[in-house]
Design a protein around this motif. Structure first.
Motif: not given
Lengths: 256, 645
Positions: B283-284, B382, B384-389
């Motif tokens: 994801t960009l 986005m 935060e959703r993908i990485s959880g950070e």
């Protein structure tokens, strides 16, 4: 941090629209929580394919929450439990180890079933076709800064315009209404100077088409707003109701 | 110059070339346009805008897309913005400067005349999109806002939060739906284009497979426009949508359209790094983040302290150090290479040491969190959703990922391919971006091609070469249908036990393998030996695909695995072309970095004398692809070494 969990998937399986459907259960062991739910389905599918079984059908494409192609119910919720999130952006870290997830297609009269978790949502496009645009031919536009649009006004129009057409609002509505979808487009264009000339006619035409496509009416349960991955406000539906009574470029329609 | 390649660039000064060309193009009266049928393949910015603009003029248009709805085309995911030379920021911008930035950014591997035309049209695109109701960001006074992007020192990028592509696409698809309502456009959705139909060498139609019914259909027209996007998914993991594919351009290639500069592929520096092997895409994170974010790595390799615990003096803001003039805003190819280099040298952070920090702390400190939220809120959510950070609390981790392909079908100045009557628009053509595209220029090019250039040049072609009617029962259509039927039957026989009992490996397994092979040999950095080796490995993969593929027939017309298998076959053929092209281009330019050709500072070393050309590949049935050269001439700008230091 990354960890592995086990999941039980209760999936709606239906080979084609004419075939009877039913639930099928699959278990995924040791699947990384850094994967999305769709990636977990990918893994399940690879397993099914390797043993000659039909993979689970579901809609998807961009997998970054913007194309609007994905969408099904996860434990009864459109796009699953996380707010403001399409199901492609739903990561397994949202779930407990050993959880059971029931995955079902969006169900609405206007959304014909296709296969498994996939349904046909082109009825939404036909609502747009009825008037969801500004009628301007290429080449005839005035200088861009000739129309001043206030910063807040542009931001509000943008909020409404960010609808991705996924159909979650319809799937979560007890009347299977497309009111939030329709209102969002009306509010996008109706708040901008460019959208004024066709404003009343657009509202009438799109709302009529919505009904003709088999979508229901709004009875203000607001489930649509809760399910919307782009957090589009249900206030726009009230705005749309006022819009339909508005005197404007189409007095005949405004009387009705 | 190769005798078969005539770019039809107008003679005389570059600055007035488009105006002179346009004034001489023949026209067709509105009543005659109604009798002409056009096919457009693809509903992204280029396809939707072309179909709408042509239908507005009266043509009868059919638009083919693999999506259920045109609004889902991958242009929807473009985040950052669209360039236009309007000088709204009063910072010295002009058509001339955008033109020069584009030629220079492309490392002198694009045509001057095309780049100039793009810069000239850029302003009208903004006018038109505003008139459509695209909710661009505004200043308090109500005028359009701009921001700056990599590779430019002016602020010329117009944007709608981090969803500019979405809003521009909705503008274009709404214009398209208006034409559908008017009865001038017929939408043919959920169809994969698998074959180009030619009659006497002229493009006259396409064969599609309907994804719901499984039926093969032939559609004919007076001209065909391909706007089917790029081919970054040859790398499997890319920022493209999972179903983005190269099948339409490969079908055209096999029918005689040359493929130009296939090795020019862009690796975007700011993407969310890959983690698990089951990951399906990258994801960009918009390049605009580099406006406010600073890239850094710990000075000491193996420093595994959390980023907050690393004091300033022990951080290496490597782009600012190496490129004081542009800093974090160097073009994409440069930023990607420097990041990869440091990670390969063991300096990277995160899992496997495959990422660098992009730090917003200073910008948050300077302007406050609300300002940063307004600018990048949706991107950071986005992330935060993908990485959880939490990107507001800790620096983002980013890594380069395949994102855009400058290469594509060769077209002349009028966007016509080597197959007469076949026009190619947007990312699908080899375009004006040379060896490297500047940020926010893809949307500009797609819309320039669709709204303004194709409507003029397609009309000129039809006026100059009237085509007789071809109906769907024409022998050429029957032949093309038969070829596709045969191709699908062969795939099916291999995959479902027709010959050796059927394989057990799903399409995705082969696709992952192809991606790994291509990113390694033909990614950020390439070398002769690695490319040669990859060509051999590709043959092994091709053989395995032929014997081990699992593609059972379940008797359901909806068959996503068959769709994928067809796409993968095309990606494999394209991969071979990319490797050959990268191998034969023995220089470094833009995104094509050959390790054998670099300056002592590690910058790309161009060889204008030997490679100042466009390489266009011709399909030779049963033989090796043949390369044709179109030399590039520079009259307005003298080629120089790109320097962003």
């Amino acid at each position: 941090m990354s960890r592995s969990i086990a999941l039980t998937l209760r999936l709606w399986r239906q080979a084609c629209p004419e075939a009877p459907g039913g639930f099928e259960t699959h278990r995924l062991e040791a699947v990384s929580t850094d994967l999305s739910l769709l990636e977990a389905l990918d893994q399940l599918n690879e397993r099914l394919i390797a043993v000659g079984q039909r993979p689970v059908g579901f809609e998807h494409d961009c997998r970054e929450g913007i194309c609007g192609a994905c969408g099904f119910l996860v434990n009864g919720q459109a796009h699953g439990p996380r707010a403001a999130t399409t199901v492609c952006q739903l990561y397994l870290r949202e779930f407990e180890d050993g959880a059971t997830l029931t995955l079902e297609p969006f169900r609405a009269r206007a959304f014909a079933p296709l296969q498994d978790l996939a349904v046909e949502r082109t009825a939404l496009d036909r609502i747009l076709e009825a008037g969801g645009y500004c009628s301007v031919n290429t080449g005839s536009a005035p200088e861009a800064n000739a129309l001043l649009v206030g910063r807040e006004q542009a931001a509000r129009a943008f909020d409404a315009a960010s609808c991705i057409g996924c159909g979650a609002c319809v799937a979560s509505c007890r009347n299977a209404s497309a009111s939030l979808f329709t209102a969002a487009k009306l509010a996008h264009l109706g708040q901008l100077p460019q959208g004024q000339p066709e404003r009343s006619r657009r509202a009438q035409a799109m709302v009529q088409r919505m009904a003709a496509e088999g979508f229901g009416d709004c009875s203000s349960h607001l489930e649509c707003e809760a399910a919307c991955p782009k957090q589009i406000s249900a206030d726009w539906i009230s705005w749309m109701q006022r819009e339909l009574r508005r005197q404007g470029d189409n007095p005949a329609a405004a009387r009705s | 110059m190769s005798a078969v390649l005539d770019p039809r660039i107008p003679g005389g000064p570059v600055a007035t070339a488009w105006q002179r060309c346009r004034e001489e193009l023949p026209l067709i009266s509105p009543s005659n346009k109604r009798r002409l049928r056009l096919l457009v393949v693809g509903s992204g910015l280029a396809g939707a805008s072309a179909a709408a603009a042509l239908a507005e003029q009266g043509y009868r248009v059919r638009l083919i897309t693999y999506h259920d709805s045109p609004r889902r085309a991958h242009s929807v995911a473009a985040q950052g913005g669209i360039n236009a030379a309007r000088n709204d920021a009063n910072d010295g911008d002009s058509v001339e400067r955008l033109f020069r930035d584009t030629v220079r950014g492309g490392d002198f591997r694009a045509r001057e005349a095309g780049c100039h035309r793009l810069a000239e049209i850029s302003g009208a695109i903004i006018d038109h999109c505003v008139a459509q109701g695209v909710p661009f960001a505004r200043e308090y006074g109500g005028t359009l806002a701009t921001r700056s992007f990599g590779g430019a020192q002016v602020s010329r990028t117009f944007y709608a939060r981090g969803q500019t592509g979405q809003q521009l696409l909705y503008g274009a698809t709404q214009a398209l739906m208006r034409q559908v309502a008017a009865g001038r456009v017929e939408l043919l959705s959920r169809r994969d284009m698998l074959e180009l139909i030619t009659v006497d060498g002229v493009a006259r139609g396409v064969v599609c497979r309907h994804q719901l019914s499984g039926e093969l259909e032939a559609f004919t027209a007076h001209a065909v426009l391909l706007a089917s996007g790029g081919y970054s998914n040859v790398y499997y993991l890319s920022t493209n949508a999972v179903k983005s594919n190269a099948s339409a351009i490969l079908a055209a290639y096999r029918r005689g359209a040359f493929l130009a500069n296939p090795c020019f592929t862009q690796i975007h520096p700011t993407c969310i790094p890959s983690g698990d092997p089951g990951q399906s895409k990258l994801t960009l994170m918009s390049e605009s983040l580099r406006n406010d974010g600073r890239l850094w790595l710990p000075l000491r390799a193996g420093d595994d302290r959390p980023p907050a615990a690393i004091p300033e003096p022990e951080r290496d803001y490597f782009l600012e150090r190496q490129y004081p003039a542009y800093g974090n805003m160097v073009p994409r190819d440069v930023a990607s290479r420097r990041a990869q280099e440091l990670c390969l040298a063991g300096r990277g952070v995160g899992p496997g040491g495959r990422s660098v920090y992009l730090d917003l702390a200073e910008a948050i400190e300077r302007e406050g969190r609300p300002a940063i939220e307004t600018r990048y809120g949706n991107l950071l959510e986005m992330y935060e959703r993908i990485s959880g950070e939490d990107p507001y609390a800790t620096p983002l981790r980013i890594y380069p990922a395949p994102h855009y392909t400058m290469g594509g079908l060769w077209v002349d100045y009028q966007l016509m391919s080597t197959v007469p009557g076949l026009f190619v628009l947007g990312e699908a053509n080899f375009s004006e971006h040379g060896a490297n595209r500047l940020g926010a220029s893809a949307l500009m090019q797609g819309l320039a091609d669709g709204y303004f250039i194709a409507p003029a040049t397609v009309t000129a072609w039809l006026a100059g070469a009237p085509q007789p009617s071809v109906e769907a029962d024409h022998p050429a259509c029957r032949g093309a249908l038969a070829a596709v039927t045969e191709r699908i039957a062969a795939l099916r026989a291999r995959g479902s036990g027709g010959g050796s009992g059927g394989g057990r490996r799903p399409v995705d397994a082969f696709h992952r393998e192809l991606g790994a092979l291509m990113i390694e040999a033909c990614g950020i950095s390439r070398s002769g030996p690695a490319l040669s080796r990859a060509l051999v490995e590709l043959e092994t993969l091709r053989a395995a695909f032929a014997s081990e593929l699992a593609l059972a027939d379940h008797g359901t017309p909806i068959d996503p695995e068959l769709e994928k298998a067809l796409r993968l076959e095309d990606f494999v053929q394209l991969a071979e072309l990319m490797l050959r092209d990268a191998l034969s281009r023995q220089e470094s330019c833009g995104a094509h970095f050959r390790e054998e050709h670099q300056t002592p500072e590690g910058e790309a070393l161009r060889d204008d004398a030997r490679f100042g050309h466009i390489a266009a590949w011709e399909h030779v049935p049963g033989g090796e692809p043949r390369c044709h050269l179109e030399p590039l001439q520079f009259t307005a700008i003298t080629p120089s070494t790109r320097s962003y230091r």
